[in-house]
Design a protein around this motif. Structure first.
Motif, mmCIF file in Angstrom:
data_model
loop_
_atom_site.group_PDB
_atom_site.id
_atom_site.type_symbol
_atom_site.label_atom_id
_atom_site.label_comp_id
_atom_site.label_asym_id
_atom_site.label_seq_id
_atom_site.Cartn_x
_atom_site.Cartn_y
_atom_site.Cartn_z
ATOM 1 N N LYS A 186 0.843 -1.201 0.000
ATOM 2 C CA LYS A 186 0.000 0.000 0.000
ATOM 3 C C LYS A 186 0.879 1.252 0.000
ATOM 4 C CE LYS A 186 -4.063 1.735 2.445
ATOM 5 N NZ LYS A 186 -4.951 1.470 3.580
ATOM 6 N N ARG A 187 1.962 1.233 0.792
ATOM 7 C CA ARG A 187 2.906 2.369 0.813
ATOM 8 C C ARG A 187 3.714 2.427 -0.485
ATOM 9 N NH1 ARG A 187 3.330 0.393 6.064
ATOM 10 N NH2 ARG A 187 5.239 -0.753 5.599
ATOM 11 N N ASN A 188 4.160 1.271 -0.961
ATOM 12 C CA ASN A 188 5.006 1.210 -2.165
ATOM 13 C C ASN A 188 4.328 1.765 -3.409
ATOM 14 O OD1 ASN A 188 7.049 -0.009 -0.715
ATOM 15 N ND2 ASN A 188 6.671 -2.058 -1.537
ATOM 16 N N ILE A 189 3.038 1.530 -3.566
ATOM 17 C CA ILE A 189 2.387 1.951 -4.811
ATOM 18 C C ILE A 189 2.186 3.460 -4.889
ATOM 19 C CG2 ILE A 189 1.303 -0.288 -5.239
ATOM 20 C CD1 ILE A 189 -1.376 1.031 -4.416
ATOM 21 N N LYS A 190 2.456 4.169 -3.800
ATOM 22 C CA LYS A 190 2.400 5.641 -3.854
ATOM 23 C C LYS A 190 3.537 6.175 -4.724
ATOM 24 C CE LYS A 190 -0.085 6.040 0.433
ATOM 25 N NZ LYS A 190 -0.029 6.270 1.866
ATOM 26 N N SER A 191 4.665 5.481 -4.720
ATOM 27 C CA SER A 191 5.809 5.772 -5.598
ATOM 28 C C SER A 191 6.319 4.434 -6.136
ATOM 29 C CB SER A 191 6.925 6.465 -4.819
ATOM 30 O OG SER A 191 6.480 7.660 -4.258
ATOM 31 N N PRO A 192 5.586 3.849 -7.073
ATOM 32 C CA PRO A 192 5.881 2.481 -7.497
ATOM 33 C C PRO A 192 7.232 2.310 -8.201
ATOM 34 C CG PRO A 192 4.163 3.425 -8.874
ATOM 35 C CD PRO A 192 4.473 4.428 -7.818
ATOM 36 N N THR A 193 7.829 1.175 -7.931
ATOM 37 C CA THR A 193 9.038 0.736 -8.619
ATOM 38 C C THR A 193 8.750 -0.646 -9.192
ATOM 39 O OG1 THR A 193 9.991 -0.442 -6.741
ATOM 40 C CG2 THR A 193 10.464 1.932 -6.886
ATOM 41 N N LEU A 194 9.701 -1.168 -9.925
ATOM 42 C CA LEU A 194 9.531 -2.515 -10.479
ATOM 43 C C LEU A 194 9.471 -3.574 -9.381
ATOM 44 C CD1 LEU A 194 11.944 -2.448 -13.556
ATOM 45 C CD2 LEU A 194 9.452 -2.304 -13.552
ATOM 46 N N HIS A 195 9.912 -3.222 -8.171
ATOM 47 C CA HIS A 195 10.027 -4.194 -7.081
ATOM 48 C C HIS A 195 8.933 -4.071 -6.010
ATOM 49 C CE1 HIS A 195 13.881 -5.017 -8.864
ATOM 50 N NE2 HIS A 195 14.174 -3.724 -8.801
#
Length: 185
Positions: free
Chosen positions: A135-144
């Motif tokens: 949920k936190r990661n998709i705010k600034s998504p990366t390939l990982h």
């Protein structure tokens, strides 16, 4: 008197077992034909073989690396109403190929909504901590950003679905039919 009741049940059970075996054999043959048909545009050197099918039992990775193996495994999971894990894993594999940051952001949100968010249509079985991390990661998504969940889901498939697949009628019948075809020459 009880033996009269038990005996017909045993005979009936035998008939049901025999009918189940026939039905499973037909399902396996029908599936093999459908599977071959799905990839009929491929060259004859890429046809489903007994050797390739036997190699699926070596590892989940081997199974998923085979186009026929992947199709068969997906079909098996759909028959068990448990295809969300393979769908998530494949979606993540495609996600990792995205080059555009705009597309990555849009796709990450879609994956979260479809597979990760609690009560989502194809919710995967991951722990709360991993769900919150995504949920936190998709705010600034990366390939990982889905990597940890993808590892968890792969582990679940490897420990649970994959062994069931290897014992399934679909896989066993496919092996039997290919063995019989190979014996005929």
């Amino acid at each position: 008197m009880p033996s009269l009741i038990v005996e017909p049940l045993n005979k009936q059970q035998f008939i049901m077992d025999r009918d189940d075996r026939k039905r499973n054999k037909n399902i396996g043959k029908n599936f093999m034909c459908r599977l071959q048909g799905m990839f009929s545009h491929s060259s004859s050197s890429e046809r489903l073989t007994l050797e390739d099918t036997q190699q699926w039992s070596q590892s989940l990775e081997r199974l998923l690396d085979s186009k026929y193996g992947l199709a068969t495994f997906r079909n098996f999971l759909k028959s068990e109403y448990s295809d969300e894990n393979i769908e998530f894993w494949l979606t993540c594999e495609d996600y990792k190929k995205i080059k555009s940051s705009f597309r990555m952001s849009s796709r990450a949100k879609k994956i979260y909504e479809q597979f990760v968010k609690a009560e989502s249509p194809k919710e995967i079985n991951i722990d709360y901590h991993t769900r919150e991390q995504i949920k936190r990661n998709i705010k600034s998504p990366t390939l990982h950003c889905f990597e940890e969940a993808q590892k968890i889901v792969y582990g679940l498939m490897e420990r649970d679905s994959y062994p069931r697949f290897l014992r399934s009628d679909i896989y066993r019948t496919l092996l039997e039919n290919l063995s019989a075809d190979a014996a005929k020459g």
